[in-house]
Design a protein around this motif. Sequence first.
Motif, mmCIF file in Angstrom:
data_model
loop_
_atom_site.group_PDB
_atom_site.id
_atom_site.type_symbol
_atom_site.label_atom_id
_atom_site.label_comp_id
_atom_site.label_asym_id
_atom_site.label_seq_id
_atom_site.Cartn_x
_atom_site.Cartn_y
_atom_site.Cartn_z
ATOM 1 N N VAL A 1 0.860 -1.163 0.000
ATOM 2 C CA VAL A 1 0.000 0.000 0.000
ATOM 3 C C VAL A 1 0.905 1.225 0.000
ATOM 4 C CG1 VAL A 1 -1.805 1.232 1.224
ATOM 5 C CG2 VAL A 1 -1.801 -1.245 1.199
ATOM 6 N N ILE B 1 0.152 -4.099 6.826
ATOM 7 C CA ILE B 1 -1.259 -3.869 6.498
ATOM 8 C C ILE B 1 -2.174 -4.240 7.656
ATOM 9 C CG2 ILE B 1 -3.177 -4.610 5.020
ATOM 10 C CD1 ILE B 1 -1.301 -4.843 2.732
ATOM 11 N N PHE C 1 -8.429 1.353 10.982
ATOM 12 C CA PHE C 1 -9.568 1.042 10.144
ATOM 13 C C PHE C 1 -10.842 1.561 10.779
ATOM 14 C CE2 PHE C 1 -12.876 -1.873 8.590
ATOM 15 C CZ PHE C 1 -12.695 -1.699 7.232
ATOM 16 N N ILE D 1 -6.909 -3.555 11.176
ATOM 17 C CA ILE D 1 -7.426 -4.655 10.368
ATOM 18 C C ILE D 1 -7.261 -5.994 11.098
ATOM 19 C CG2 ILE D 1 -7.167 -5.860 8.156
ATOM 20 C CD1 ILE D 1 -6.544 -3.087 6.955
ATOM 21 N N HIS E 1 -4.931 -9.126 6.086
ATOM 22 C CA HIS E 1 -5.268 -7.964 5.254
ATOM 23 C C HIS E 1 -6.678 -8.053 4.687
ATOM 24 C CE1 HIS E 1 -3.958 -10.975 2.349
ATOM 25 N NE2 HIS E 1 -4.611 -10.303 1.434
ATOM 26 N N VAL F 1 -7.893 -5.661 1.568
ATOM 27 C CA VAL F 1 -7.067 -4.463 1.383
ATOM 28 C C VAL F 1 -5.850 -4.866 0.562
ATOM 29 C CG1 VAL F 1 -5.725 -2.654 2.513
ATOM 30 C CG2 VAL F 1 -7.824 -3.487 3.571
ATOM 31 N N THR F 2 -5.838 -4.461 -0.687
ATOM 32 C CA THR F 2 -4.755 -4.881 -1.569
ATOM 33 C C THR F 2 -3.901 -3.706 -2.024
ATOM 34 O OG1 THR F 2 -6.250 -4.680 -3.444
ATOM 35 C CG2 THR F 2 -6.057 -6.839 -2.422
ATOM 36 N N SER G 1 -7.992 0.533 -2.545
ATOM 37 C CA SER G 1 -8.973 -0.381 -1.947
ATOM 38 C C SER G 1 -9.142 -0.060 -0.457
ATOM 39 C CB SER G 1 -8.572 -1.838 -2.153
ATOM 40 O OG SER G 1 -7.365 -2.123 -1.493
ATOM 41 N N TYR G 2 -8.048 0.315 0.191
ATOM 42 C CA TYR G 2 -8.132 0.703 1.603
ATOM 43 C C TYR G 2 -9.101 1.873 1.773
ATOM 44 C CZ TYR G 2 -6.827 2.874 6.006
ATOM 45 O OH TYR G 2 -6.875 3.437 7.252
ATOM 46 N N ILE H 1 -12.821 0.751 0.856
ATOM 47 C CA ILE H 1 -13.442 -0.151 1.837
ATOM 48 C C ILE H 1 -13.918 0.643 3.050
ATOM 49 C CG2 ILE H 1 -12.967 -2.018 3.469
ATOM 50 C CD1 ILE H 1 -10.942 -3.056 1.276
ATOM 51 N N ASN H 2 -13.088 1.564 3.529
ATOM 52 C CA ASN H 2 -13.495 2.432 4.635
ATOM 53 C C ASN H 2 -14.742 3.225 4.265
ATOM 54 O OD1 ASN H 2 -11.705 2.836 7.212
ATOM 55 N ND2 ASN H 2 -10.283 2.334 5.571
#
Lengths: 371, 379
Positions: free
Chosen positions: A17, A26, A31, A37, A125, A242-243, A247-248, A251-252
Amino acid sequence: MARAYGIVAPSGGHMKVEGMDEFRPISAFSFLGRYRIIDFPVSSMSNSGIERIQVYVSQNPRSLAEHLGSGRTYNINSKRGKLQLLFNQDSRVNDVYNTDIKAYADNMDVIERMHQPYVIISPGHMIFTQNYGKLLDEHLQSGADVTIMYHKVNDADVAYRNCSVVNLNRQKGVKSIERNTGTVAERNIFMDTYVMSNELFMKLIHKAREISSVYRLVDIINAQNEALDIRGVQHKGYFAAVTDFKSYFDINMGLLDWNMAQELFRDEWPIYTQTTDSCPARYTPDSSVKNSMVANGCIIEGKVENSILGRGVSIRKGAIVRNCIIMGHAIIDEGVHVENQVVDKWGRVTNIKELVTTPDKPGYVRRNDIL
Amino acid sequence: MKQNSMLAMILAGGRGSRLKDLTNKVAKPAVSFGGKYRIIDFPLSNCANSGIDVVGVLTQYESVQLNSYAAAGRNWGLDSRDSGTFILPPREKADEGLKEYRGTADAISENIDFIDNYDPEYILILSGDHIYKMNYSKMLAFHKEHKADATIAVIGVPKKEASRFGIMNTAEDGRIIEFQEKPKQPKSNLASMGIYIFNWKLMRRMLLADMKNENSHHDFGKDFIPTMLKDGKSLYAYKFKGYWKDVGTIDSLWEANMDLLEGGNELDLADPSWRIYTEDAPELPQYIGPEAEVGSAYVTQGCRIEGKVDRCVLFTGTSVGKGAKVTDTVLMPDACVEDGAKVTRALVANGVKIGKGAVVGNAKSEEILLVAEDVPAKE
C-alpha cells in the motif's frame, strides 16, 4: 475450541500500500476510526473459542506489538490461552524469499509443539467475520485434507487486484488457485483461509522448502492438488480485501453505508480492539456533520461529510472535511479544506488551505507530517 | 510487596434516593455519567492516577451491578500483582450473624480485618457519589506536613448553599476548630467533600470504641469527626479548587452532564495527564447519518444519530431516528428515540424507548423530566 489453534498469516510481500506500509504492516492499518485490520481475524478466532493464536509479523512489528498487547482485549483466557507474536529470522522487506512458508519454517519449533490437532490460517489484510468452529466442523464432515474459503464476487475485473481466485469442480473440490487476472467479473476470490491438521501443515511446510525457496503456502497447496483432497467453502456476509491504497480508501468509505456496516458488525459477534480511554467526542454549535463515523476524543468545530475520524481528531472552525479518512490525533486547522484525503496519525494540515483531489485518486498525508 | 502506605476505602453503599427511578435497581455510584462513565469511575480513576494500589469498595444497597462492575480492577489499571479493587459488602460473622452497615464509620469498622491485611499507615476515605478529579497524593503530603491526625478535603461553596453541607470553621493555618453538620447559620463556606485521610493506628482504636458506643450513629460526619475534635485531636482542612459535584438529584445530574458541552469546562475529561478510566464497550464509532443535524453535543462510541440533536449528551448505545428532534436532553445508555419523536429538556433513563412520533418534555418546564419508562408511539 481446543481442537484448533489459529494463525494470522503475514501479509505477502506482493501486497503493497503506497506510502502507508512504510510505517506498519497492512494488518496494523487503522480502520474505520477505531480498529486495526488485525482486530477482525483475531476477534473472529476469539469468538470461535480459539484459545491459542499466533500472529506472524514480517516487518515493522512495533505497531502490532503495541496494539495486540497480551491479547486480553480480545477476550482470550489469560491462563489457558495465548496470543503470540512470531517474527521471521531475517525480515527484508519485499524480498521474494520472504514468504509465509519461510516465516512458518523459521518458527517450526513452536508449530511442532502445538497440541491442538488442527490449524486455522487466516490473512491479516482481509476484512470479514467467520465462525471458525463451524468451518472446522465442515472440514471434518467432508473428510477433506484441506478446506479453504472463498467469497463469490462479481467485480473481480475491477477490484481484488493481487488476490487469488479459486476454480472449483461441481463437488466444491478445488481444481486450482490462481492469480486474479482481472479479465472476468464473476469469480471466487480466495480468502487466504485454510483449515487442515497440524500434521499436514508441517508436512506441507517441509515439502515447500524442499521444492523451492520462494514457495508460498498457496503454491504448495496448488502443487499438491492431485495428491490431496482440497475443498472450498463459500463465505457469506461482508468481505473485503485491502490490496492497495485505493482499496483501503474505498473499503473504509463503503462502510459509511449503515446497512453494510451492520453486516460486518453484529451484536452477537463483537469486534474487539484496544481502548485508549479517550473521552466522548464533542461537537460545538458551529459544527456540521453528515454521513460520518466519528471515534471518541474528537473535537469537531467545522464541517465534516462522508468521512471517518479516528480517535482524538480535531476539526477546527471553518474547516471542511469531505470524503476523508482522518486518523488518530490529526488536526485539520481553521479554514482548511480537505477532500478525498487520507491523513495519517498525528498529521496536521494547517498552512495549505486547500488539499483537494478526486475520489478516484485519493491523496495521502504521512504520519506526523505538517502541511 | 510494594509498600502500601495509604489504602483507599470508597463508601458506595447509598441508594441516592433523590435520583428516583434511576436508582431503583442500581446504587448511585453505578449510575452512568458523561456519555461513557459511571460515577464511581471518578474516585477509582483518581485513586489509580494518585498511585494508590489497594481500593476497598463498600457496597450495600442494590449492589449486584456495582459489585461486578467495581470488581474488574483492570478497567482502572488496578490489576497488577500488588494492586486491586476489593468489594466489601456486609457479611455474616461467626459471633454476630449477618448485619448491615449501620453507618459510614461502621462500614469501615466492620472491615478492620481487611485493612489490617495491608498494614497501612494512612487510610483514605472516599465517597462513591461525586464527580471530580483530585490528586490524593497531594492531600497526603499536606496531611504529613501538618502532622495531622486527620485531614478533611473542603471546597468553598456559595454562602447561601452552605447550610446543605457539613461546614468546617478553621484557624488561619487550616486547623479545624469547629465542625457544623448542615448548620442553619454557617460560620464559613468551607464544605466537607466527604474525603478524609486518617492515621490508621489512631483511627482503628477510635473505630473499636465507636462500635461499642450505643449512642453513636456510627457516621463520620455526625459522630466520628465531632468526637475527634472533642478529644482535642489535630484535624486540618485541605482546600480543593476545581470541579466538584454531588449529582444527587435528576436536575443536578442533568446539569453536570450538560457542563461537558462547554469546551473550557473545569472537569476537562480530555486531559491526557489525568484520564478517567471506565469499562470499554466493544462498539462501533459513533455514526452520524446522511440526514442528521448535530448541534452542540457530547457523544460516545456506539451511538447512532440520524435525526436532529442539539445541546445533548448521548451515552453508549443510544440512537436518534430519522426526523427525530432531541434538544437539551441526556440520553442514558441504550436509550432510543425512534423516528419522528421529539424529546425536550429530559433525562431518558437506561434502555428506555421513545416510540415513533411521541412527544416528551417541555422547553419551558423548570424541572428536568425523568423518562424512566418506554413511551408508546404516536401516529
